[in-house]
Design a protein around this motif. Structure first.
Motif, short mmCIF file in Angstrom:
data_model
loop_
_atom_site.label_atom_id
_atom_site.label_comp_id
_atom_site.label_asym_id
_atom_site.label_seq_id
_atom_site.Cartn_x
_atom_site.Cartn_y
_atom_site.Cartn_z
N GLU A 3 0.81 -1.22 0.00
CA GLU A 3 0.00 0.00 0.00
C GLU A 3 0.85 1.27 0.00
O GLU A 3 0.49 2.27 -0.60
N PHE A 8 -3.01 6.15 -3.24
CA PHE A 8 -4.44 5.98 -3.48
C PHE A 8 -5.17 7.32 -3.55
O PHE A 8 -6.12 7.45 -4.32
N ASP A 9 -4.73 8.30 -2.79
CA ASP A 9 -5.36 9.63 -2.88
C ASP A 9 -5.21 10.20 -4.28
O ASP A 9 -6.15 10.76 -4.84
N TYR A 12 -7.61 8.32 -6.65
CA TYR A 12 -9.00 8.79 -6.52
C TYR A 12 -9.22 10.07 -7.32
O TYR A 12 -10.27 10.27 -7.92
N GLU A 18 -17.69 6.44 -10.25
CA GLU A 18 -17.95 5.87 -8.92
C GLU A 18 -17.55 4.40 -8.82
O GLU A 18 -17.04 3.97 -7.79
N LYS A 21 -13.87 4.30 -8.29
CA LYS A 21 -13.54 4.68 -6.91
C LYS A 21 -13.80 3.52 -5.95
O LYS A 21 -13.00 3.27 -5.04
N GLN A 22 -14.90 2.81 -6.15
CA GLN A 22 -15.20 1.65 -5.29
C GLN A 22 -14.15 0.56 -5.45
O GLN A 22 -13.71 -0.02 -4.46
N SER A 25 -10.98 1.54 -3.72
CA SER A 25 -11.13 1.35 -2.27
C SER A 25 -10.97 -0.11 -1.88
O SER A 25 -10.31 -0.43 -0.88
N LYS A 28 -7.32 -0.97 -2.10
CA LYS A 28 -6.60 -0.36 -0.99
C LYS A 28 -6.81 -1.13 0.30
O LYS A 28 -5.88 -1.36 1.08
N GLU A 29 -8.03 -1.57 0.54
CA GLU A 29 -8.37 -2.30 1.76
C GLU A 29 -8.06 -3.79 1.67
O GLU A 29 -8.34 -4.54 2.60
#
Length: 183
Positions: A3, A8-9, A12, A18, A21-22, A25, A28-29
């Motif tokens: 990571e 990641f910012d 985005y 959208e 973006k999902q 995320s 990233k997670e």
């Protein structure tokens, strides 16, 4: 997960989509479903890019290198800005190609990528972004035409080579070669 290598910012900010973006995320997670999902598409900047869930972190790291960090562009001879023809050996998913076409749309590019997984993504990335004057070769470069065994890491197919990893158990594939003089 690496990571810390992926901003990641910044990613985005590269999209207004959208669903992209999902997906960013989830990557990233570390919640992206790598078992049941094939390649997926992200809308980053003006480009639609296809990556695999298993290699998502590595692909985003490479994308970021070409579109944010720009280490590849520090050498004038590697920038492609004034080139008429470029041979991209080891084109992977095509991020160098995309960025070069961004900076020099008239440049002809021959993209050579031996790994089948990466080549399929490269094809999709070229087609989805309507890139012109691009020739794709799903082969490895060698001194003569033959078949060779290449090893690669499924999580990062940019890491590949003939017996690159010694006795480790990595994915092997028989790959056709092309003589560099034939290009």
């Amino acid at each position: 997960m690496r990571e810390n290598d992926v901003d990641f910012d910044w990613l985005y900010k590269q999209t207004e989509d959208e669903s992209t973006k999902q997906l960013i995320s989830l990557i990233k997670e570390d919640k992206i479903d790598i078992e049941n999902k094939g390649p997926f598409q992200l809308q980053l900047g003006k480009y639609k890019i296809h990556i695999t869930p298993l290699g998502a972190i590595c692909s985003l790291d490479i994308y970021q290198e070409h579109f944010k960090v720009n280490e590849h562009r520090k050498l004038d001879t590697f920038s492609g800005k004034d080139a008429q023809v470029i041979i991209d050996i080891g084109a992977h998913e095509g991020f160098y190609l995309l960025r070069t076409k961004d900076l020099n749309p008239e440049c002809a590019i021959i993209a050579v990528e031996p790994i089948p997984i990466s080549f399929k993504l490269l094809e999709k990335n070229v087609k989805e972004n309507n890139l012109k004057n691009v020739i794709l070769e799903n082969k490895a470069i060698a001194q003569n035409v033959k078949k060779i065994t290449l090893e690669y890491v499924k999580e990062n197919t940019a890491l590949s080579g003939a017996r690159l990893f010694g006795d480790r158990d990595y994915y092997l594939d028989k790959i056709k070669t092309i003589d560099i003089g034939a290009i």
